[in-house]
Every structure is written in structure tokens, then in C-alpha cells.
Design an enzyme around this catalytic site. Structure first.
Site, short mmCIF file in Angstrom:
data_model
loop_
_atom_site.label_atom_id
_atom_site.label_comp_id
_atom_site.label_asym_id
_atom_site.label_seq_id
_atom_site.Cartn_x
_atom_site.Cartn_y
_atom_site.Cartn_z
CE LYS A 89 -4.46 -1.57 1.36
NZ LYS A 89 -4.32 -2.94 1.92
CD GLU A 111 -10.27 4.49 1.35
OE1 GLU A 111 -10.09 5.71 1.11
OE2 GLU A 111 -9.60 3.59 0.80
CB SER A 377 -0.27 -8.25 -1.05
OG SER A 377 -1.07 -9.07 -0.22
C1 LIG Z 1 -5.19 -3.95 1.64
C2 LIG Z 1 -4.49 -5.21 1.35
C3 LIG Z 1 -4.88 -6.06 0.29
C4 LIG Z 1 -6.09 -5.81 -0.55
O1 LIG Z 1 -6.06 -4.64 -1.30
P1 LIG Z 1 -5.82 -4.62 -2.87
O2 LIG Z 1 -6.13 -3.24 -3.26
O3 LIG Z 1 -6.76 -5.63 -3.48
O4 LIG Z 1 -4.42 -5.00 -3.10
C5 LIG Z 1 -4.14 -7.20 0.04
N1 LIG Z 1 -3.06 -7.52 0.80
C6 LIG Z 1 -2.67 -6.75 1.84
C7 LIG Z 1 -1.49 -7.16 2.63
C8 LIG Z 1 -3.36 -5.57 2.14
O5 LIG Z 1 -2.95 -4.81 3.18
#
Ligand SMILES: *Cc1c(COP(=O)(O)O)cnc(C)c1O
Length: 398
Positions: A89, A111, A377
Site C-alpha cells: 500500500k 478511508e 502483498s
Molecule cells: C489492503 C491489502 C490487500 C487488498 O487490497 P488490494 O487493493 O486488493 O491490493 C491485500 N493484501 C494486503 C497485505 C493488504 O494490506
């Protein structure tokens, strides 16, 4: 590019900017300026500097050998979990704070659901000394206390959203209301590839550094920048958009989007948006969303707060409806199990969201030895309270 946004902000039939009159000024200012600003050499050099020295990029591309042995494929993990603040993010919030600065904005709103995007936004506001207000559902404020504390320590004001289910969708509504009231001095940092044009395209561009790096890193292992398959979890879809971005037009690279099936796709407690969803408008964008026959939004459910959203970004709606990307839905139980498997095999504790992408390996077909890149992610520190409940269950999982 076949899958790029068109001049009106559409991906096929999805996207656009369905906004109230009161937001026209802000959104139009952003739309007319964003490409010019992000192509400026000074913007590019500051963005790249911060990604390198503040976020810690490039994030490694790690060949997970024991996981590969288990699945009889060659599996590479794109380590977004190693970024500053623990997920992908921050790539987007760095880009948007630099944009806000150049637009002369003094105040930032955001948000947040689990608090990850709120923390990433509060972080860049501290870095740039800008006022920061984060809207968060009051239910989420209760259950995500550590991230609320982080945001406050970083200097953000966390404002509870007390309407509806008091979760992410309600926090988004409050942020939009705030923006309408402060059109001149405020920039709204949206946390995923959702919202009115130009947000989906802008956020995808900031996250596209993920696939740009994969294309540089993969040849070291395989001799080619193109894997056979790329996988990522999809909440709104920003990590998936970044991971797919430079592969969208390479049709021989298979794209797999992984959604949250919650307690089961048809259990009534699910967030499998593209499977259960129909075309509608949510937060300024025409896309697939979970709704009743008369257009009321159905409350989503997922064990991972980051995937607990009733819509999906318009790019992904387009990729899925055109067949460019496949979708796999993973339940809460399957995701937790996959998190334990990765932890025991590789010594990496993944975020619950990322664990959905890992679990999809059990549900798909591939050739033995196929090259698969999975976007990891985020890291799992924030999910320890959930994982603790399963320590005995999965004590001897491998
Ligand atoms: C917020 C988040 C997501 C989901 O958000 P996307 O916009 O779909 O990427 C996925 N993995 C992690 C670790 C997150 O913090």
C-alpha cells in the site's frame, strides 16, 4: 495497450466517474493534471528516490524452494511484505502524497478498513508534514486497535464512521462526504484501484512498479521476464493491478485473481465479488458489486479485512469478464491453512490477504515445473491474533 483505460476512464464497459455535482471540481482537477504531474522528471526522481531509500525497493523476488517442491512447480514470491509499513500500500500513498503536494493541497483524507491503508497514509503525511484525517468504521476501530494506535502516533486523526455496518464501505462514504465539504484544500488518497476515474488508473500506475521489477528480476532465474502464471489476491485490486500491469498485453502469461470466499461462495458470508456480483455503481465507478435485486449493497465477509469489500476495481471486472484473468475464490479456512504452510516451509508469515493467493495453488491446474509468480502483498504481523487461534490445529501441518 488493449487493457488500458480509455480517455473517458473506462475499461470496456467498466469504470468511468459517476460522481455528484459537488465532487466535479476535485475529480476534474485530478483527471486533468495527474498524467502531466507523474510524468514530470522531478516527480519521477522523487518518487523513485523514496521507493528506493524509504520503502526499501526493489522488493526481492524470492524462489520459494520448499513450497516449489510441495507443488511441483517453480514458485517465486514477490516480497511486498518487506516494504516499509509491511505491504504494497505504501507504493500508492507515496505517489499520491507527491501528487497532492504538487496540486498545492494542505490536508489529506483517507478511508481504511483494517487500518493498513490508514497507516500507509498517516506515514506519508508525517513524512511530508501534512494534516491527515482517516475515516474508519467504528467496528473496525474496535477490532484493529494496534493500527489505530499507529495512526495516532503518526499524527493522524482517526474519525469513526458510525453509519451502516460501521466498516470499510461506510468509512469510504464518510471520506467522500468530507471531500465534498473541502474541495479546495484537501486531497483524498484512495487505497485501491477503485473509485471514480482517474483513481483506478492512477493507483495502478503507482503500483505497476511491482511488475516492472518482476520483469527485471525473473530473467536471473529463468532467462525470461515472462513467467507462465502470475497470481495475486484481490480486494479492491491494487496489488493485483500492480503485479499484472506490465503483463496485461502479454496474452501468453496467465493471470489469476484470487478472491475471498469467506465461509463459502454461496454461504451468505462471502466477499467473492466477481463471482457473486452484478454490474452496478459503487463509490463513483461502474463495476461488479454484491447487491440485492433492488440495488442495495450486500455486506461482504472475509476473515481478512483487506479483502472484505463488496466491489472490485473496474480493471479487474474487465479482465475477468473478457476472460483475460481467471478467478479463484478461497475460503477463510483455506487461507489460514495456506498461511501456516508457507510459514513452516519458508519461514515467512504472510498477511491473511496474501495467504488467499497462496491457497489458490491447491485449486488450479498447471504443468509440472511451470514458472509461477505470486504477489506476497503483505506480512502477517497484523494477523497474529487470528493465527493464534489456529496454533494447535496446525501444529503439525507439514
Ligand atoms: C489492503 C491489502 C490487500 C487488498 O487490497 P488490494 O487493493 O486488493 O491490493 C491485500 N493484501 C494486503 C497485505 C493488504 O494490506
Amino acid at each position: 495497450m488493449n487493457y488500458a483505460v480509455d480517455s473517458k476512464g473506462f475499461y470496456g464497459i467498466f469504470g468511468g466517474a459517476y460522481i455528484p455535482e459537488m465532487l466535479q471540481y476535485n475529480v476534474e482537477q485530478l483527471r486533468s493534471e495527474y498524467l502531466k504531474i507523474i510524468h514530470e522528471p522531478a516527480f519521477q526522481s522523487e518518487f523513485n528516490y523514496l521507493l528506493k531509500h524509504y520503502v526499501g525497493r526493489p522488493s526481492p523476488l524470492y524462489e520459494a524452494k520448499r513450497l516449489s517442491d510441495k507443488y511441483k512447480a517453480r514458485i517465486f514470491l514477490k516480497r511486498e511484505d518487506l516494504n516499509h509499513t509491511g505491504a504494497h500500500k505504501i507504493n500508492n500513498t507515496i505517489g499520491q502524497i507527491l501528487l497532492a503536494e504538487r496540486l498545492g493541497k494542505k490536508r489529506i483524507i483517507a478511508e481504511t478498513g483494517a487500518g493498513q491503508h490508514g497507516v500507509a497514509t498517516a506515514t506519508v503525511c508525517a513524512l511530508k508534514n501534512l494534516e491527515c484525517v482517516v475515516y474508519m468504521g467504528s467496528v473496525d476501530i474496535e477490532r484493529q486497535a494496534p493500527n489505530v494506535a499507529r495512526m495516532r502516533m503518526l499524527g493522524a486523526r482517526v474519525v469513526p464512521a458510525t453509519s451502516g455496518s460501521q466498516t470499510l464501505k461506510d468509512a469510504t462514504n464518510e471520506a467522500i462526504r468530507d471531500w465534498i465539504q473541502h474541495p479546495e484544500d484537501t486531497h483524498y488518497i484512495i487505497g485501491s484501484v477503485v473509485g471514480p476515474h482517474p483513481y483506478p488508473d492512477m493507483v495502478a500506475r503507482f503500483q505497476s512498479v511491482i511488475s516492472a521489477e518482476i520483469r527485471e528480476q525473473l530473467p536471473e532465474y529463468t532467462g525470461s521476464p515472462d513467467p507462465d502464471t502470475i497470481m495475486a489476491c484481490v480486494g479492491g485490486g491494487s496489488n493485483a493491478a500492480g503485479t499484472f500491469y506490465h503483463y496485461l498485453d502479454k496474452e501468453k502469461v496467465r493471470l489469476v485473481a484470487v478472491e475471498a470466499a469467506g465461509e463459502g461462495i454461496h454461504s451468505g458470508r462471502s466477499a467473492a465479488t466477481s463471482i457473486l456480483g452484478s454490474v452496478g455503481i459503487i463509490h463513483g465507478s461502474k463495476t461488479l458489486l454484491m447487491q440485492t435485486a433492488d440495488g442495495q449493497i450486500i455486506e461482504p465477509h472475509s476473515i481478512s479485512a483487506g479483502l472484505d469489500y463488496p466491489g472490485i476495481g473496474p480493471l479487474h471486472a474487465h479482465l475477468i469478464r473478457t476472460g483475460r484473468a481467471e478467478v479463484i475464490a478461497i475460503t477463510d479456512e483455506e487461507a489460514v491453512k495456506a498461511a501456516f504452510v508457507l510459514t513452516r516451509l519458508e519461514g515467512i508469515i504472510p498477511a491473511l490477504e496474501s495467504a488467499h493467493a497462496l491457497a489458490a495453488l491447491d485449486q488450479m491446474q498447471y504443468r509440472p515445473g511451470e514458472n509461477i509468480v505470486i504477489c506476497l502483498s503483505g506480512r502477517g504481523d497484523k494477523d497474529l491474533a487470528t493465527y493464534m487461534k489456529y496454533l494447535d490445529t496446525y501444529e503439525s501441518i507439514v
